[in-house]
Motif scaffolding. Structure first.
Motif, PDB file in Angstrom:
ATOM      1  N   UNK A   1       0.834  -1.210   0.000  1.00  0.00           N
ATOM      2  CA  UNK A   1       0.000   0.000   0.000  1.00  0.00           C
ATOM      3  C   UNK A   1       0.867   1.257   0.000  1.00  0.00           C
ATOM      4  N   UNK A   2       1.957   1.208   0.741  1.00  0.00           N
ATOM      5  CA  UNK A   2       2.873   2.348   0.788  1.00  0.00           C
ATOM      6  C   UNK A   2       3.460   2.623  -0.599  1.00  0.00           C
ATOM      7  N   UNK A   3       3.880   1.580  -1.274  1.00  0.00           N
ATOM      8  CA  UNK A   3       4.448   1.737  -2.617  1.00  0.00           C
ATOM      9  C   UNK A   3       3.409   2.262  -3.600  1.00  0.00           C
ATOM     10  N   UNK A   4       2.164   1.795  -3.467  1.00  0.00           N
ATOM     11  CA  UNK A   4       1.075   2.288  -4.324  1.00  0.00           C
ATOM     12  C   UNK A   4       0.857   3.784  -4.098  1.00  0.00           C
ATOM     13  N   UNK A   5       0.879   4.174  -2.845  1.00  0.00           N
ATOM     14  CA  UNK A   5       0.681   5.585  -2.502  1.00  0.00           C
ATOM     15  C   UNK A   5       1.817   6.436  -3.058  1.00  0.00           C
TER      16      UNK A   5
END
Length: 111
Positions: A3-7
């Protein structure tokens, strides 16, 4: 992808942020503008110091200098776009922060 990488990827690919960065590069190469911004920062510090010691004449003087120089800076080409985009990005960051806080709070309250 986490999720962090997507953000992070979403932020990197945001058109507003890309435009802001492009304008920032152009503005950063303007020596006259950078000189005025540094001078504005110095005047701002002097204004704050004058307010802290309550020197009314100095406050009026530095306030007038500050406003005059700020108007000059805001008059530079691209500066109004840059400042508007900065506001949009700040709103985006606040929105993202709120989503993260809500998610964390929901997780904490469900346990």
């Amino acid at each position: 992808m986490t999720e962090k990488e997507k953000l992070i990827e979403m932020i990197k690919n945001n058109e507003t942020i890309k435009r802001y960065q492009a304008i920032e590069k152009v503005l950063n190469t303007n020596k006259d503008l950078n000189s005025k911004i540094n001078k504005l920062k110095t005047i701002q510090k002097q204004l704050i110091n004058a307010k802290e010691i309550n020197k009314q004449e100095s406050i009026k003087h530095f306030d007038a200098l500050y406003n005059e120089l700020l108007a000059e800076i805001e008059g530079y080409p691209l500066m109004s776009d840059y400042l508007a985009l900065q506001g949009d990005i700040n709103e985006l960051i606040q929105h993202i922060t709120q989503i993260i806080e809500d998610g964390v709070n929901k997780e904490l309250n469900s346990k």
